[in-house]
Write a protein that holds these residues in place. Structure first.
Motif, mmCIF file in Angstrom:
data_model
loop_
_atom_site.group_PDB
_atom_site.id
_atom_site.type_symbol
_atom_site.label_atom_id
_atom_site.label_comp_id
_atom_site.label_asym_id
_atom_site.label_seq_id
_atom_site.Cartn_x
_atom_site.Cartn_y
_atom_site.Cartn_z
ATOM 1 N N HIS A 195 5.796 -9.062 -3.383
ATOM 2 C CA HIS A 195 6.122 -7.654 -3.659
ATOM 3 C C HIS A 195 7.623 -7.639 -3.489
ATOM 4 O O HIS A 195 8.360 -6.748 -3.978
ATOM 5 C CB HIS A 195 5.432 -6.853 -2.887
ATOM 6 C CG HIS A 195 5.881 -5.326 -2.746
ATOM 7 N ND1 HIS A 195 5.766 -4.389 -3.957
ATOM 8 C CD2 HIS A 195 6.503 -4.677 -1.905
ATOM 9 C CE1 HIS A 195 6.316 -3.444 -3.829
ATOM 10 N NE2 HIS A 195 6.782 -3.466 -2.642
ATOM 11 N N THR A 196 8.391 -8.274 -2.520
ATOM 12 C CA THR A 196 9.601 -8.015 -2.166
ATOM 13 C C THR A 196 10.474 -8.913 -2.702
ATOM 14 O O THR A 196 11.816 -8.734 -2.776
ATOM 15 C CB THR A 196 9.756 -8.238 -0.537
ATOM 16 O OG1 THR A 196 9.493 -9.615 -0.176
ATOM 17 C CG2 THR A 196 9.120 -7.100 0.220
ATOM 18 N N HIS B 280 13.172 2.427 5.595
ATOM 19 C CA HIS B 280 12.027 2.351 4.643
ATOM 20 C C HIS B 280 11.028 1.233 4.961
ATOM 21 O O HIS B 280 11.674 0.299 5.199
ATOM 22 C CB HIS B 280 12.580 2.190 3.245
ATOM 23 C CG HIS B 280 11.419 2.188 2.244
ATOM 24 N ND1 HIS B 280 10.863 3.335 1.649
ATOM 25 C CD2 HIS B 280 10.820 1.216 1.489
ATOM 26 C CE1 HIS B 280 9.911 3.165 0.578
ATOM 27 N NE2 HIS B 280 10.008 1.820 0.823
ATOM 28 N N SER B 281 9.868 1.467 5.010
ATOM 29 C CA SER B 281 8.811 0.354 5.209
ATOM 30 C C SER B 281 7.704 0.809 4.371
ATOM 31 O O SER B 281 7.589 1.842 3.926
ATOM 32 C CB SER B 281 8.611 0.254 6.606
ATOM 33 O OG SER B 281 8.144 1.469 7.289
ATOM 34 N N GLN B 282 6.596 -0.078 4.552
ATOM 35 C CA GLN B 282 5.304 0.203 3.515
ATOM 36 C C GLN B 282 4.757 1.554 4.103
ATOM 37 O O GLN B 282 4.244 2.095 3.446
ATOM 38 C CB GLN B 282 4.237 -0.810 4.112
ATOM 39 C CG GLN B 282 4.851 -2.118 3.336
ATOM 40 C CD GLN B 282 3.560 -3.102 3.626
ATOM 41 O OE1 GLN B 282 3.100 -3.023 4.704
ATOM 42 N NE2 GLN B 282 3.600 -4.158 2.807
ATOM 43 N N SER B 283 5.214 2.037 5.386
ATOM 44 C CA SER B 283 4.582 3.355 5.645
ATOM 45 C C SER B 283 5.342 3.980 6.913
ATOM 46 O O SER B 283 6.189 3.047 7.594
ATOM 47 C CB SER B 283 2.916 3.257 6.160
ATOM 48 O OG SER B 283 2.845 2.393 7.268
#
Length: 325
Positions: A213-214, A175-178
C-alpha cells in the motif's frame, strides 16, 4: 539434540555464547557470493535463522525443510514473504521498541541539518572557502515553531512528535491509517488528510513501513502539493518515495531541501543525482546505528529465536497466524 541455527550477522561474544549454549551455530561472515553459497549449503539442516538485510524468498527457503523460525534484526520486514512463512508455519520475529528513540534522534538530526544547511556549510569551512561573514545566500531556516507533518504515527512517529512538540514548540499534524486520540492529546496534534498535510507542513517526515500500500506513496503529485519552504525527511524506507520525482522537486525548487537516510537502492549509486544536490543531506541508513541500539536489537533477536526454538511464542512475533501452542 541442539537445534541448528544459521547466523548471517555477527554477534557480540556475550550474545554468541548465549546462542551457542542452546544451539549449534553456523556463522556466515559476509553475504557475498561465497557467503550465499554457504547459506544455501546450511539451509537444509537449519531450524532457525538470525540476521538482517537479506531478502529471504521462497527460492531460498524452499531449501530449508526443517526451518521453524527466523529472527530478523530489524523493525521492517519487507524482505520476507509473510504469507509464505505463515503457510509453512515459520515464525518471523522482529526487533521493535529498542530502536525507536535512536531512529527518532536520526530523524531530528536530519531535520536540523537540512534546515540549517549544516553539511553544505561545514564543507565550505572544510574546503577552506569560508572567507567572509555568512550572508543571506547561506542562511538556513528555523526549526522551532514550524509545523511538523508526520506520515505514519507508530512508535517512531510518536518519538519524532515528542521531540518536535516538547523540544522545539512545533505544531504537529499527522496522517496514519486511523486517528490516534492519545497522540493528539499528548502532543496537541491534529489528524489530517495527506493532501492537507502536504500543503500545511513545513517539515514532512516519513516514518511508515514499506508495504504494498505504501510503496510509491509519495510521487510527483504529492511533491506538487508541497510548498517551496517544505523540507522533506525520510527515515522509513526508500521505496515509499518515487526518487526521480523527489529529485525533480529538489532541483526545481518545488521543495527547499531533503534529509534522507533511506533510498530506492542501497547503497546509493555513485552516479545518483542526489549526491550533487547541495540541498540534500544523505546518510547511509544509520537510523538505528549506535553501539547501544544495535546490541539491544541483536539481544532482542536472540531472545526471539531461542523462544521460538523452545516452542514458545516470541515476544515480537510478526506472523501470529503461524504460531501453534
Amino acid at each position: 539434540m541442539k537445534k541448528q541455527v544459521v547466523l548471517y550477522k555477527k554477534l557480540s561474544p556475550y550474545l554468541m555464547a548465549r546462542l551457542q549454549a542452546q544451539a549449534e551455530v553456523t556463522l556466515i561472515d559476509k553475504l557475498d557470493a561465497d557467503g550465499l553459497a554457504q547459506l544455501r549449503a546450511a539451509l537444509p539442516r537449519a531450524h532457525g535463522l538470525l540476521g538482517a538485510s537479506l531478502k529471504l524468498d521462497a527460492g531460498l527457503l524452499d531449501l530449508a525443510p526443517h526451518l521453524h523460525a527466523i529472527a530478523s534484526v530489524s523493525v521492517g520486514v519487507d524482505n520476507y514473504d509473510i504469507d509464505y512463512l505463515t503457510e509453512r508455519r515459520i515464525l518471523l520475529s522482529n526487533t521493535p521498541d529498542v530502536l525507536t528513540e535512536t531512529t527518532a534522534d536520526t530523524g531530528f538530526a536530519l531535520i536540523l541539518a537540512a534546515a540549517r544547511r549544516v553539511v553544505e556549510l561545514a564543507n565550505v569551512v572544510r574546503n577552506g572557502q569560508w572567507t567572509s561573514n555568512v550572508g543571506p545566500a547561506q542562511f538556513g531556516t528555523d526549526v522551532h515553531g514550524k509545523t511538523l507533518g508526520i506520515i505514519g504515527m507508530g512508535r517512531i512517529g510518536e518519538a519524532v512528535a515528542q521531540r518536535g512538540h516538547f523540544g522545539f514548540g512545533m505544531p504537529v499534524i499527522y496522517h496514519s491509517q486511523s486517528p490516534k486520540p492519545a497522540v493528539e492529546q499528548r502532543f496537541d496534534a491534529q489528524y489530517c488528510s495527506l493532501p492537507d498535510l502536504f500543503q500545511q507542513a513545513d517539515f514532512v517526515c516519513l516514518t511508515l513501513p514499506l508495504t504494498a500500500h505504501t510503496e510509491g506513496l509519495i510521487g510527483a503529485e504529492q511533491f506538487a502539493l508541497m510548498r517551496p519552504q517544505t523540507i522533506f525527511i525520510n527515515i522509513s524506507r526508500g521505496k515509499v518515495v518515487d526518487e526521480a520525482a523527489m529529485i525533480e522537486a529538489l532541483r526545481s525548487g518545488q521543495i527547499r531541501a531533503a534529509g534522507l537516510d533511506v533510498f530506492e537502492r542501497e547503497p546509493l549509486d555513485a552516479d545518483s543525482p542526489l549526491l550533487r544536490l547541495d540541498n540534500v543531506v544523505a546518510t547511509p541508513h544509520i537510523g538505528s546505528a549506535t553501539h547501544e541500539t544495535r546490541e539491544a536489537m541483536a539481544a532482542c533477536a536472540v531472545d526471539n529465536l531461542l523462544a521460538a526454538l523452545a516452542g514458545q511464542r516470541p515476544k515480537n512475533l510478526v506472523n501470529i497466524g503461524a504460531f501453534r501452542a
